[in-house]
Every structure is written in C-alpha cells, then in structure tokens.
Motif scaffolding. Structure first.
Motif, PDB file in Angstrom:
ATOM      1  N   PRO A  73       3.164  -3.127  -8.423  1.00 22.80           N
ATOM      2  CA  PRO A  73       2.053  -3.324  -7.479  1.00 22.80           C
ATOM      3  C   PRO A  73       2.484  -4.043  -6.205  1.00 22.80           C
ATOM      4  O   PRO A  73       2.023  -3.705  -5.113  1.00 22.80           O
ATOM      5  CB  PRO A  73       1.045  -4.167  -8.263  1.00 22.80           C
ATOM      6  CG  PRO A  73       1.325  -3.880  -9.683  1.00 22.80           C
ATOM      7  CD  PRO A  73       2.807  -3.661  -9.750  1.00 22.80           C
ATOM      8  N   LEU A  74       3.384  -5.000  -6.325  1.00 17.99           N
ATOM      9  CA  LEU A  74       3.876  -5.706  -5.139  1.00 17.99           C
ATOM     10  C   LEU A  74       4.647  -4.760  -4.221  1.00 17.99           C
ATOM     11  O   LEU A  74       4.480  -4.802  -2.991  1.00 17.99           O
ATOM     12  CB  LEU A  74       4.761  -6.875  -5.559  1.00 17.99           C
ATOM     13  CG  LEU A  74       5.339  -7.719  -4.438  1.00 17.99           C
ATOM     14  CD1 LEU A  74       4.236  -8.419  -3.673  1.00 17.99           C
ATOM     15  CD2 LEU A  74       6.324  -8.718  -4.999  1.00 17.99           C
ATOM     16  N   ILE A  75       5.454  -3.882  -4.792  1.00 23.27           N
ATOM     17  CA  ILE A  75       6.208  -2.913  -3.997  1.00 23.27           C
ATOM     18  C   ILE A  75       5.254  -1.947  -3.298  1.00 23.27           C
ATOM     19  O   ILE A  75       5.452  -1.596  -2.131  1.00 23.27           O
ATOM     20  CB  ILE A  75       7.216  -2.147  -4.882  1.00 23.27           C
ATOM     21  CG1 ILE A  75       8.180  -3.106  -5.571  1.00 23.27           C
ATOM     22  CG2 ILE A  75       7.966  -1.097  -4.087  1.00 23.27           C
ATOM     23  CD1 ILE A  75       9.028  -3.922  -4.632  1.00 23.27           C
ATOM     24  N   VAL A  76       4.182  -1.531  -3.992  1.00 22.18           N
ATOM     25  CA  VAL A  76       3.199  -0.636  -3.386  1.00 22.18           C
ATOM     26  C   VAL A  76       2.487  -1.338  -2.232  1.00 22.18           C
ATOM     27  O   VAL A  76       2.275  -0.745  -1.163  1.00 22.18           O
ATOM     28  CB  VAL A  76       2.186  -0.126  -4.442  1.00 22.18           C
ATOM     29  CG1 VAL A  76       1.038   0.615  -3.790  1.00 22.18           C
ATOM     30  CG2 VAL A  76       2.879   0.756  -5.463  1.00 22.18           C
ATOM     31  N   ILE A  77       2.141  -2.607  -2.403  1.00 18.85           N
ATOM     32  CA  ILE A  77       1.484  -3.365  -1.337  1.00 18.85           C
ATOM     33  C   ILE A  77       2.408  -3.483  -0.127  1.00 18.85           C
ATOM     34  O   ILE A  77       1.972  -3.300   1.018  1.00 18.85           O
ATOM     35  CB  ILE A  77       1.048  -4.752  -1.855  1.00 18.85           C
ATOM     36  CG1 ILE A  77      -0.112  -4.602  -2.836  1.00 18.85           C
ATOM     37  CG2 ILE A  77       0.671  -5.674  -0.701  1.00 18.85           C
ATOM     38  CD1 ILE A  77      -0.477  -5.867  -3.567  1.00 18.85           C
ATOM     39  N   ILE A  78       3.672  -3.752  -0.361  1.00 21.60           N
ATOM     40  CA  ILE A  78       4.629  -3.847   0.748  1.00 21.60           C
ATOM     41  C   ILE A  78       4.765  -2.491   1.447  1.00 21.60           C
ATOM     42  O   ILE A  78       4.822  -2.421   2.685  1.00 21.60           O
ATOM     43  CB  ILE A  78       5.991  -4.354   0.239  1.00 21.60           C
ATOM     44  CG1 ILE A  78       5.867  -5.822  -0.185  1.00 21.60           C
ATOM     45  CG2 ILE A  78       7.081  -4.186   1.290  1.00 21.60           C
ATOM     46  CD1 ILE A  78       7.064  -6.363  -0.925  1.00 21.60           C
ATOM     47  N   ALA A  79       4.793  -1.407   0.683  1.00 22.90           N
ATOM     48  CA  ALA A  79       4.899  -0.071   1.280  1.00 22.90           C
ATOM     49  C   ALA A  79       3.662   0.253   2.117  1.00 22.90           C
ATOM     50  O   ALA A  79       3.786   0.809   3.226  1.00 22.90           O
ATOM     51  CB  ALA A  79       5.085   0.979   0.181  1.00 22.90           C
TER      52      ALA A  79
END
Length: 100
Positions: A73-79
């Motif tokens: 989820p953190l990677i998706v938010i950063i993307a």
C-alpha cells in the motif's frame, strides 16, 4: 485550439481526481487490515476487489514484504503521488506549452 486546451485540462483534472479517490481507498484498505473487518460485508469486498489486484501486481514485481509487513500500500501511495505531481503536469505542459 481553445477546445483542445480545455479538453486536455479536463482530462488531467479528472484523472487527478480519480487518483485522489483511489488514494483514499488504498488508505482505507490498509487501515482495514488492522481491524479484521467482516469479509462478507459488501463494502469490504468492494474495497478489496479494487485494491488487491494492484497490491498483487506490486507484490509480484517488487519485493515489498519485509519481516511480515506488507509495504505494497505504501508503494501504491508513492506511485499515485508521483503520477499526480510529476507525470500529469508534465504531460499537460507538453501538450499545452502556454499552460501554467
């Protein structure tokens, strides 16, 4: 020319709004993992059905699970933030050079 400019701006703003909405859904999905909601609830099923395919894609392509903690989820938010702050303005600026 004026209609083309308005169309590009409308598409960019719509995409930005949809990404913001999806960002909130990702945050809700991440928070739901802490409380173990009822998996038969239609809202829970809907949220998982629109976030898990994206999370799974990142899990397959990037090692995002460290020590039992899933960082997808953190990677998706950063993307999403990268797309909103860099990609969309760059594309709008490339298509409409006079747009500020």
């Amino acid at each position: 020319m004026y209609a083309w400019t308005n169309l590009i701006i409308f598409i960019a703003q719509t995409l930005d709004g949809l990404l913001t909405l999806y960002l909130y859904v990702v945050i809700i999905s991440a928070l739901m993992t802490w409380i173990e909601p009822n998996p038969y609830n239609p809202i829970v099923r809907f949220i998982y059905s629109i976030t898990e395919p994206v999370f799974d894609w990142f899990r397959e392509h990037i090692p995002v699970v460290f020590g039992g903690i899933d960082f997808s989820p953190l990677i998706v938010i950063i993307a999403i933030q990268l797309i909103q702050r860099v990609v969309i303005p760059s594309v709008v600026h490339a298509l409409i050079p006079a747009y500020v």
